[in-house]
Design a protein around this motif. Structure first.
Motif, PDB file in Angstrom:
ATOM      1  N   THR A 177       0.867  -1.170   0.000  1.00 18.91           N
ATOM      2  CA  THR A 177       0.000   0.000   0.000  1.00 18.91           C
ATOM      3  C   THR A 177       0.906   1.222   0.000  1.00 18.91           C
ATOM      4  OG1 THR A 177      -0.128   0.274   2.407  1.00 18.91           O
ATOM      5  CG2 THR A 177      -1.707  -1.258   1.394  1.00 18.91           C
ATOM      6  N   LEU A 178       0.342   2.413   0.100  1.00 21.57           N
ATOM      7  CA  LEU A 178       1.157   3.626   0.135  1.00 21.57           C
ATOM      8  C   LEU A 178       2.045   3.687   1.375  1.00 21.57           C
ATOM      9  CD1 LEU A 178      -1.388   6.305  -1.119  1.00 21.57           C
ATOM     10  CD2 LEU A 178       0.530   5.289  -2.369  1.00 21.57           C
ATOM     11  N   GLU A 179       1.634   3.035   2.463  1.00 21.49           N
ATOM     12  CA  GLU A 179       2.358   3.168   3.722  1.00 21.49           C
ATOM     13  C   GLU A 179       3.000   1.891   4.240  1.00 21.49           C
ATOM     14  OE1 GLU A 179      -0.156   4.996   6.569  1.00 21.49           O
ATOM     15  OE2 GLU A 179      -0.362   6.829   5.401  1.00 21.49           O
ATOM     16  N   MET A 180       2.705   0.738   3.657  1.00 18.01           N
ATOM     17  CA  MET A 180       3.275  -0.488   4.190  1.00 18.01           C
ATOM     18  C   MET A 180       3.399  -1.559   3.119  1.00 18.01           C
ATOM     19  SD  MET A 180       1.166  -3.285   4.795  1.00 18.01           S
ATOM     20  CE  MET A 180      -0.435  -3.629   4.169  1.00 18.01           C
ATOM     21  N   PHE A 181       4.148  -2.604   3.464  1.00 16.79           N
ATOM     22  CA  PHE A 181       4.281  -3.753   2.584  1.00 16.79           C
ATOM     23  C   PHE A 181       4.468  -5.006   3.426  1.00 16.79           C
ATOM     24  CE2 PHE A 181       8.844  -4.102   3.169  1.00 16.79           C
ATOM     25  CZ  PHE A 181       9.234  -2.789   3.398  1.00 16.79           C
ATOM     26  N   ILE A 182       4.100  -6.136   2.864  1.00 17.24           N
ATOM     27  CA  ILE A 182       4.265  -7.432   3.524  1.00 17.24           C
ATOM     28  C   ILE A 182       5.095  -8.313   2.605  1.00 17.24           C
ATOM     29  CG2 ILE A 182       3.114  -9.498   4.415  1.00 17.24           C
ATOM     30  CD1 ILE A 182       0.648  -7.720   4.958  1.00 17.24           C
ATOM     31  N   VAL A 183       6.182  -8.847   3.161  1.00 22.44           N
ATOM     32  CA  VAL A 183       7.089  -9.711   2.419  1.00 22.44           C
ATOM     33  C   VAL A 183       7.121 -11.069   3.097  1.00 22.44           C
ATOM     34  CG1 VAL A 183       9.492 -10.048   1.702  1.00 22.44           C
ATOM     35  CG2 VAL A 183       8.515  -7.744   1.742  1.00 22.44           C
ATOM     36  N   GLU A 184       7.146 -12.126   2.294  1.00 23.37           N
ATOM     37  CA  GLU A 184       7.244 -13.485   2.826  1.00 23.37           C
ATOM     38  C   GLU A 184       8.508 -14.129   2.279  1.00 23.37           C
ATOM     39  OE1 GLU A 184       4.175 -17.105   3.190  1.00 23.37           O
ATOM     40  OE2 GLU A 184       4.660 -16.532   1.128  1.00 23.37           O
ATOM     41  N   LEU A 185       9.252 -14.792   3.163  1.00 22.20           N
ATOM     42  CA  LEU A 185      10.491 -15.457   2.772  1.00 22.20           C
ATOM     43  C   LEU A 185      10.642 -16.739   3.569  1.00 22.20           C
ATOM     44  CD1 LEU A 185      13.325 -15.469   1.369  1.00 22.20           C
ATOM     45  CD2 LEU A 185      14.156 -14.288   3.411  1.00 22.20           C
ATOM     46  N   SER A 186      10.976 -17.816   2.892  1.00 22.38           N
ATOM     47  CA  SER A 186      11.315 -19.073   3.553  1.00 22.38           C
ATOM     48  C   SER A 186      12.763 -19.385   3.244  1.00 22.38           C
ATOM     49  CB  SER A 186      10.434 -20.221   3.040  1.00 22.38           C
ATOM     50  OG  SER A 186       9.092 -20.008   3.386  1.00 22.38           O
ATOM     51  N   GLY A 187      13.507 -19.761   4.257  1.00 25.40           N
ATOM     52  CA  GLY A 187      14.911 -20.082   4.045  1.00 25.40           C
ATOM     53  C   GLY A 187      15.635 -20.181   5.366  1.00 25.40           C
ATOM     54  N   SER A 188      16.946 -20.198   5.296  1.00 25.63           N
ATOM     55  CA  SER A 188      17.771 -20.308   6.501  1.00 25.63           C
ATOM     56  C   SER A 188      17.671 -19.026   7.329  1.00 25.63           C
ATOM     57  CB  SER A 188      19.226 -20.555   6.114  1.00 25.63           C
ATOM     58  OG  SER A 188      19.747 -19.410   5.468  1.00 25.63           O
ATOM     59  N   SER A 189      18.052 -19.136   8.591  1.00 27.06           N
ATOM     60  CA  SER A 189      18.066 -17.958   9.464  1.00 27.06           C
ATOM     61  C   SER A 189      18.964 -16.873   8.891  1.00 27.06           C
ATOM     62  CB  SER A 189      18.554 -18.338  10.862  1.00 27.06           C
ATOM     63  OG  SER A 189      17.629 -19.173  11.488  1.00 27.06           O
ATOM     64  N   GLU A 190      20.074 -17.277   8.298  1.00 28.03           N
ATOM     65  CA  GLU A 190      21.004 -16.318   7.713  1.00 28.03           C
ATOM     66  C   GLU A 190      20.364 -15.575   6.538  1.00 28.03           C
ATOM     67  OE1 GLU A 190      23.079 -19.346   9.974  1.00 28.03           O
ATOM     68  OE2 GLU A 190      21.790 -19.593   8.240  1.00 28.03           O
ATOM     69  N   LYS A 191      19.613 -16.290   5.716  1.00 24.99           N
ATOM     70  CA  LYS A 191      18.948 -15.664   4.568  1.00 24.99           C
ATOM     71  C   LYS A 191      17.900 -14.655   5.038  1.00 24.99           C
ATOM     72  CE  LYS A 191      16.610 -16.708   0.225  1.00 24.99           C
ATOM     73  NZ  LYS A 191      16.096 -17.750  -0.663  1.00 24.99           N
ATOM     74  N   VAL A 192      17.129 -15.020   6.065  1.00 28.19           N
ATOM     75  CA  VAL A 192      16.120 -14.107   6.619  1.00 28.19           C
ATOM     76  C   VAL A 192      16.809 -12.878   7.207  1.00 28.19           C
ATOM     77  CG1 VAL A 192      14.295 -13.838   8.350  1.00 28.19           C
ATOM     78  CG2 VAL A 192      14.457 -15.966   7.031  1.00 28.19           C
ATOM     79  N   ASP A 193      17.906 -13.091   7.939  1.00 34.86           N
ATOM     80  CA  ASP A 193      18.649 -11.962   8.515  1.00 34.86           C
ATOM     81  C   ASP A 193      19.172 -11.027   7.434  1.00 34.86           C
ATOM     82  OD1 ASP A 193      18.217 -12.923  11.086  1.00 34.86           O
ATOM     83  OD2 ASP A 193      20.176 -13.930  11.202  1.00 34.86           O
ATOM     84  N   GLU A 194      19.668 -11.586   6.331  1.00 33.11           N
ATOM     85  CA  GLU A 194      20.179 -10.767   5.230  1.00 33.11           C
ATOM     86  C   GLU A 194      19.063  -9.948   4.570  1.00 33.11           C
ATOM     87  OE1 GLU A 194      23.297 -10.111   4.087  1.00 33.11           O
ATOM     88  OE2 GLU A 194      23.958 -11.177   5.887  1.00 33.11           O
ATOM     89  N   LEU A 195      17.869 -10.543   4.417  1.00 36.40           N
ATOM     90  CA  LEU A 195      16.742  -9.789   3.853  1.00 36.40           C
ATOM     91  C   LEU A 195      16.363  -8.640   4.776  1.00 36.40           C
ATOM     92  CD1 LEU A 195      14.499  -9.298   1.775  1.00 36.40           C
ATOM     93  CD2 LEU A 195      13.087 -10.910   3.061  1.00 36.40           C
ATOM     94  N   ILE A 196      16.303  -8.907   6.060  1.00 34.92           N
ATOM     95  CA  ILE A 196      15.977  -7.850   7.024  1.00 34.92           C
ATOM     96  C   ILE A 196      17.008  -6.719   6.924  1.00 34.92           C
ATOM     97  CG2 ILE A 196      15.833  -7.301   9.490  1.00 34.92           C
ATOM     98  CD1 ILE A 196      14.658 -10.182   9.829  1.00 34.92           C
ATOM     99  N   LYS A 197      18.272  -7.070   6.810  1.00 32.13           N
ATOM    100  CA  LYS A 197      19.334  -6.066   6.660  1.00 32.13           C
ATOM    101  C   LYS A 197      19.157  -5.273   5.363  1.00 32.13           C
ATOM    102  CE  LYS A 197      24.363  -5.695   6.684  1.00 32.13           C
ATOM    103  NZ  LYS A 197      25.623  -6.450   6.769  1.00 32.13           N
ATOM    104  N   ALA A 198      18.804  -5.965   4.278  1.00 34.07           N
ATOM    105  CA  ALA A 198      18.606  -5.305   2.988  1.00 34.07           C
ATOM    106  C   ALA A 198      17.417  -4.343   3.010  1.00 34.07           C
ATOM    107  CB  ALA A 198      18.420  -6.343   1.888  1.00 34.07           C
ATOM    108  N   LEU A 199      16.446  -4.611   3.866  1.00 35.43           N
ATOM    109  CA  LEU A 199      15.257  -3.752   3.968  1.00 35.43           C
ATOM    110  C   LEU A 199      15.397  -2.706   5.074  1.00 35.43           C
ATOM    111  CD1 LEU A 199      12.452  -6.449   3.557  1.00 35.43           C
ATOM    112  CD2 LEU A 199      13.234  -4.786   1.854  1.00 35.43           C
ATOM    113  N   SER A 200      16.584  -2.573   5.643  1.00 39.86           N
ATOM    114  CA  SER A 200      16.766  -1.721   6.823  1.00 39.86           C
ATOM    115  C   SER A 200      16.498  -0.236   6.571  1.00 39.86           C
ATOM    116  CB  SER A 200      18.174  -1.903   7.388  1.00 39.86           C
ATOM    117  OG  SER A 200      19.135  -1.446   6.464  1.00 39.86           O
ATOM    118  N   ARG A 201      16.521   0.210   5.327  1.00 38.71           N
ATOM    119  CA  ARG A 201      16.232   1.636   5.074  1.00 38.71           C
ATOM    120  C   ARG A 201      14.745   1.938   5.249  1.00 38.71           C
ATOM    121  NH1 ARG A 201      15.221   5.100   1.031  1.00 38.71           N
ATOM    122  NH2 ARG A 201      13.937   4.389  -0.668  1.00 38.71           N
ATOM    123  N   HIS A 202      13.926   0.899   5.285  1.00 40.01           N
ATOM    124  CA  HIS A 202      12.499   1.043   5.542  1.00 40.01           C
ATOM    125  C   HIS A 202      12.227   0.779   7.019  1.00 40.01           C
ATOM    126  CE1 HIS A 202      11.742   1.096   1.229  1.00 40.01           C
ATOM    127  NE2 HIS A 202      12.542   0.054   1.120  1.00 40.01           N
TER     128      HIS A 202
END
Length: 66
Positions: free
Chosen positions: A28-53
């Motif tokens: 939406t204009l104010e939020m987004f929902i992302v789904e990811l399945s994978g290793s803990s490291e992969k999830v941590d890397e995605l969270i880091k990549a989205l850190s500007r939000h």
């Protein structure tokens, strides 16, 4: 939350989501929902990549993060 230039932010968000082979479930204009399945490291890397939000909530269960 998406930045001031939401169309540019959506393009960036789509690129990050694609790079991690994740799914963009809702945007939406104010939020987004992302789904990811994978290793803990992969999830941590995605969270880091989205850190500007602003990440309001993260739900994790085993090797699945959403």
């Amino acid at each position: 939350m998406l930045g001031d230039d939401s169309s540019e932010s959506k393009v960036e968000l789509s690129r990050v989501v694609e790079a991690f082979n994740a799914s963009l479930l809702d945007v939406t204009l104010e939020m987004f929902i992302v789904e990811l399945s994978g290793s803990s490291e992969k999830v941590d890397e995605l969270i880091k990549a989205l850190s500007r939000h602003e990440i309001v909530e993260i739900a994790r269960s085993g090797v699945t993060g959403m």
